[in-house]
Design an enzyme around this catalytic site. Structure first.
Site, PDB file in Angstrom:
ATOM      1  CE1 TYR A 145      43.118  37.859  39.004  1.00  0.00           C
ATOM      2  CE2 TYR A 145      41.102  37.956  41.116  1.00  0.00           C
ATOM      3  CZ  TYR A 145      42.679  37.757  40.586  1.00  0.00           C
ATOM      4  OH  TYR A 145      42.976  36.999  41.753  1.00  0.00           O
ATOM      5  CG  ASP A 240      33.861  35.716  36.184  1.00  0.00           C
ATOM      6  OD1 ASP A 240      33.555  35.672  37.558  1.00  0.00           O
ATOM      7  OD2 ASP A 240      35.093  35.886  36.598  1.00  0.00           O
ATOM      8  CE  LYS A 268      34.509  37.351  45.301  1.00  0.00           C
ATOM      9  NZ  LYS A 268      35.700  37.346  45.831  1.00  0.00           N
TER      10      LYS A 268
HETATM   11  N1  HOZ Z   1      40.469  39.286  44.349  1.00  0.00           N
HETATM   12  C1  HOZ Z   1      39.854  39.616  45.175  1.00  0.00           C
HETATM   13  C2  HOZ Z   1      39.054  40.721  44.806  1.00  0.00           C
HETATM   14  N2  HOZ Z   1      38.135  40.794  43.582  1.00  0.00           N
HETATM   15  C3  HOZ Z   1      40.760  40.225  46.540  1.00  0.00           C
HETATM   16  C4  HOZ Z   1      40.643  38.308  47.351  1.00  0.00           C
HETATM   17  C5  HOZ Z   1      41.784  38.955  48.647  1.00  0.00           C
HETATM   18  O1  HOZ Z   1      42.264  39.421  49.179  1.00  0.00           O
HETATM   19  O2  HOZ Z   1      41.109  38.327  49.773  1.00  0.00           O
END
Ligand code: HOZ
Length: 428
Positions: A145, A240, A268
């Site tokens: 992802y 990534d 992050k």
């Molecule tokens: N896609 C995020 C974790 N892989 C989640 C983001 C969120 O819900 O804060």
């Protein structure tokens, strides 16, 4: 059974105004059932919900809280910086400090552009890879992802997979026709793709340690093989590292596995808990970005002083403390304890871990790609999740997300987690 009246009331209200009641799908707990709790405050490795329940937090805001929540130095840096203004839309000195820090941590990054989220970083890196190589095709891996970028929301992980929409609606087929999706950890699939399209592939984008379908480790030699094939065919290797950057090591997964990508994406941790993203790499590639080159990318809040101040402080703390050793120690302690708890309760578990990232799959066979992850028992995971929550342990509310440790997790937190797991394993 723990009651969460205030959370439930807030969620009911949120449902009226926010689609699904949440601003990011996985937070809705759809994969595990039930309803999300609302957070009142967080400190160190712990959260307190609005009903006053204390939880050990293994989500760590999906990675950024590597030093724990509300870290004193980070809060002070944000406060001091805010007094001077919160956004300028013109360069500020903190951007230079942050750029130098990223370049020094990841030697593959000679120049870096700051943006506002991991999604922006991967989207821009892909555009840049295409602009630089003058090729259209991109290889991505099933279950990886890279944010909600149109061309990459194909067989995607995280919330997309959790909710059963790995290929999102609203994306015209033309937007993804150049995306080649391959199984992870399968070098032959990559060789075959390059053989079929030798002059058309701009690059490969991957999470070097995929953490959006749970967590898989690259097989020995796999990342090296991707490096060799991309070089051989004149394509770019794009890491990534939004989740792994500054987490699996100071220099991220590329340091941990000794690979030099052409481009890297970050997010992050480098925002210290504030919204941020970054992408960087070889100078000849980065110089294709506007204003130097023809690949356009921009952002009003890019290099935002609050995010820079928070991130610089977090990185300084990481660099000058024993945080990575502490994270490794806690990760090992958690792994040993959970594996032992599973063994003594006769529970079939695959515990995948890389440093301070982990995932518990209820499966009898190793999990190294999406196909194997899909064979795990997700109903059992949902029961495990709720059982742990009842014991005051908050895990990611989906089988298809990684868990995160912070340097604020103490031995006593891990011990409590293992005791809880032993009890929950014996009941699910
Ligand atoms: N896609 C995020 C974790 N892989 C989640 C983001 C969120 O819900 O804060």
């Amino acid at each position: 059974m723990t009651t969460r009246f205030k959370s439930d009331a807030l969620f009911a209200e949120a449902l009226n105004y926010i689609p699904g009641g949440v601003n990011s799908p996985v937070r809705a707990f759809r994969a595990v059932g039930g309803q999300p709790f609302f957070v009142h405050r967080a400190q160190g490795a712990h959260l307190w919900d609005v009903d006053g329940h204390e939880l050990i937090d293994y989500v760590c805001t999906w990675g950024p809280a590597i030093l724990g929540h509300a870290h004193r130095r980070i809060i002070e840096a944000i406060q001091q910086t805010a007094l001077k203004g919160t956004s300028f839309g013109i360069p500020n000195p903190l951007e230079v400090t942050m750029a130098k820090l990223i370049c020094s941590a990841a030697p593959s990054v000679k120049k870096v552009r700051l943006c506002n989220s991991g999604t922006e970083a991967t989207m821009s890196a892909i555009r840049l890879a295409r602009g630089f190589t003058k090729r259209d095709k991109i290889i991505k891996f099933a279950g990886c992802y890279h944010g909600h970028v149109d061309s990459l929301l194909v067989k995607a992980g995280s919330g997309a997979l959790t909710l059963g929409y790995p290929d999102s609606a609203g994306i015209p087929p033309a937007f993804t026709q150049h995306t080649l999706v391959l199984p992870f950890n399968d070098p032959d699939a990559v060789r075959a793709a390059f053989a079929a399209h030798p002059d058309q592939i701009a690059g490969i984008i991957l999470e070097p340690v995929p953490g959006n379908s749970g967590l898989w480790l690259p097989r020995p030699g796999y990342l090296e093989c991707l490096r060799e094939l991309t070089s051989e065919y004149g394509a770019l290797l794009v890491f990534d590292e939004v989740m792994t950057g500054f987490r699996l090591a100071w220099g991220g997964a590329q340091e941990r596995f000794g690979i030099t990508p052409d481009l890297s994406c970050f997010g992050k941790i480098i925002g210290g808990g504030l919204p941020v993203g970054a992408f960087g790499g070889r100078a000849d590639i980065m110089d294709c970005l506007a204003p130097l080159g023809p690949v356009y990318q921009a952002g009003t809040l890019s290099g935002n002083p609050l995010a820079m101040a928070a991130g610089i402080t977090a990185l300084d703390e990481l660099q000058h403390s024993n945080a990575y050793q502490a994270l490794e120690t806690r990760g090992q302690q958690l792994e040993t304890g959970l594996v032992e708890a599973a063994r003594t309760t006769g529970t079939e578990v695959q515990f995948n871990r890389c440093g301070s990232m982990f995932c518990t799959y209820f499966a009898s066979q190793p999990v190294r790609n999406l196909e194997e992850a899909m064979r795990s028992d997700r109903d059992k995971f949902a029961r495990f999740f709720h059982g742990m929550l009842e014991h005051g342990v908050y895990l990611a509310p989906s089988q298809f997300e990684a868990g995160f440790l912070s340097s604020a997790h103490e031995a006593s937190d891990i011990e409590k987690t293992i005791r809880a797991a032993r009890e929950v394993f014996s009941k699910i």
